[in-house]
Motif scaffolding. Structure first.
Motif, PDB file in Angstrom:
ATOM      1  N   UNK A   1      14.231 -19.972  26.905  1.00 11.08           N
ATOM      2  CA  UNK A   1      13.988 -20.671  28.160  1.00 11.08           C
ATOM      3  C   UNK A   1      14.960 -21.844  28.349  1.00 11.08           C
ATOM      4  N   UNK A   2      15.406 -22.470  27.265  1.00 17.86           N
ATOM      5  CA  UNK A   2      16.371 -23.563  27.395  1.00 17.86           C
ATOM      6  C   UNK A   2      17.661 -23.071  28.031  1.00 17.86           C
ATOM      7  N   UNK A   3      18.107 -21.867  27.626  1.00 18.29           N
ATOM      8  CA  UNK A   3      19.318 -21.292  28.216  1.00 18.29           C
ATOM      9  C   UNK A   3      19.090 -20.989  29.692  1.00 18.29           C
ATOM     10  N   UNK A   4      17.907 -20.497  30.030  1.00 15.75           N
ATOM     11  CA  UNK A   4      17.577 -20.222  31.430  1.00 15.75           C
ATOM     12  C   UNK A   4      17.620 -21.503  32.255  1.00 15.75           C
ATOM     13  N   UNK A   5      17.069 -22.605  31.707  1.00 14.71           N
ATOM     14  CA  UNK A   5      17.094 -23.865  32.451  1.00 14.71           C
ATOM     15  C   UNK A   5      18.520 -24.349  32.657  1.00 14.71           C
ATOM     16  N   UNK A   6      19.374 -24.213  31.650  1.00 13.95           N
ATOM     17  CA  UNK A   6      20.772 -24.640  31.795  1.00 13.95           C
ATOM     18  C   UNK A   6      21.454 -23.854  32.910  1.00 13.95           C
ATOM     19  N   UNK A   7      21.115 -22.581  33.021  1.00 14.38           N
ATOM     20  CA  UNK A   7      21.678 -21.765  34.099  1.00 14.38           C
ATOM     21  C   UNK A   7      21.201 -22.262  35.457  1.00 14.38           C
ATOM     22  N   UNK A   8      19.903 -22.545  35.559  1.00 13.72           N
ATOM     23  CA  UNK A   8      19.341 -23.058  36.813  1.00 13.72           C
ATOM     24  C   UNK A   8      19.975 -24.402  37.169  1.00 13.72           C
ATOM     25  N   UNK A  14      24.008 -29.423  38.212  1.00 10.65           N
ATOM     26  CA  UNK A  14      23.966 -30.057  36.896  1.00 10.65           C
ATOM     27  C   UNK A  14      23.809 -31.559  36.961  1.00 10.65           C
ATOM     28  N   UNK A  15      24.023 -32.204  35.829  1.00 10.29           N
ATOM     29  CA  UNK A  15      23.921 -33.657  35.756  1.00 10.29           C
ATOM     30  C   UNK A  15      22.478 -34.142  35.787  1.00 10.29           C
ATOM     31  N   UNK A  16      22.322 -35.457  35.933  1.00 14.38           N
ATOM     32  CA  UNK A  16      20.990 -36.063  35.981  1.00 14.38           C
ATOM     33  C   UNK A  16      20.425 -35.928  37.387  1.00 14.38           C
TER      34      UNK A  16
END
Length: 283
Positions: A1-8, A14-16
């Motif tokens: 799921x961490x990889x999925x969130x990075x994709x989203x 991206x960024x804050x």
């Protein structure tokens, strides 16, 4: 799921990121007996000092979660950030147990609350804002202030509430809604794993039921995250079925991803490995 969130996150820039949270349900508990009173009501230990905050929850006598809480201390009082829409009910329930204790309980509506995703919270430059680390595997914070944030106070890109909700689900943190109030035991929502449940504190409502599940090892369900193809979003509390149409669990919350897919948080059997679907009447 961490990889999925990075994709989203990459797809939306991206960024804050930040998200205004206008409906911040914050309850203030003050008074000489406030610490002892809350310790007897909540399922986790309280923050020891005014610099810390902690994850917690409030249960019914049957051990079912009424709401989850982020708790902090300031100016001699305790402040509790409750699940959206449940603060007034939580405060009302607490007041019933005050009796002769030297405690004052008030639901505050004067706070400004902004959610932050990513970074380490240093993006909050507004004077007087309290930064709260929210539970889960992603860096998420709530910046809480009794003053409206000034222009440029948050050095982050604003996103909508749906992204905020998606980040919460990816982080593994639950949110109780009016539809799921008193529906789940804390262990079903992974509260122990998130640091929101203690088995080494004094009594509180529902403790016997919760402790029995823990020490007898009879837990059969827990909260999982699933990404589903585009479809109507089920409502919190909707039934989950297996491929044969048999009920196997319940929806906790859901959020729409930027590509149209559905991110769902649901309580399912620990042994579940098969295909699941959501009943149309829950959508």
């Amino acid at each position: 799921m961490d990889a999925e969130w990075r994709t989203v996150a990459a797809k939306i820039g991206g960024g804050v990121m930040c998200c205004p949270l206008p409906a911040a349900d914050i309850v203030r508990v003050a008074g000489e007996d406030a610490a002892a009173f809350l310790d007897a009501q909540l399922m986790n230990t309280l923050p020891a000092g005014e610099d810390g905050c902690g994850y917690n929850g409030y249960c019914s006598p049957k051990g079912r979660l009424l709401c989850t809480l982020t708790v902090w201390r300031a100016a001699g009082a305790f402040f509790l950030l409750a699940d959206r829409g449940l603060g007034a009910d939580f405060a009302g329930r607490l007041k019933k147990y005050v009796l002769r204790a030297k405690v004052a309980v008030a639901a505050g509506d004067s706070f400004t609350c902004t959610g932050l995703i990513g970074g380490e919270g240093g993006e909050v430059a507004a004077a007087g804002a309290r930064l709260l680390r929210l539970p889960g595997t992603l860096p998420r914070f709530a910046a809480v202030s009794e003053e409206p944030p000034g222009g440029g106070a948050l050095q982050a890109r604003e996103v909508g509430e749906n992204i905020w909700e998606a980040a919460r689900i990816f982080a593994g943190a639950p949110r109780i809604t009016p539809a799921t109030c008193e529906k789940f035991l804390p262990q079903q929502l992974n509260m122990e794993e998130l640091g929101g449940l203690s088995f080494n504190k004094g009594c509180y409502p529902g403790q016997e039921v919760i402790a029995r599940l823990h020490f007898l090892g009879k837990q059969k369900t827990k909260m999982f995250r699933r990404i589903l193809p585009p479809q109507r979003a089920p409502q919190p509390g909707a039934a989950v079925t297996d491929s044969a149409g048999r009920p196997i669990g319940s929806v906790v919350t859901a959020a729409r991803l930027p590509d149209g897919r559905l991110l769902v948080q649901a309580v399912l059997p620990l042994s579940d490995e098969g295909e699941i679907q959501f009943r149309a009447q829950g959508a």
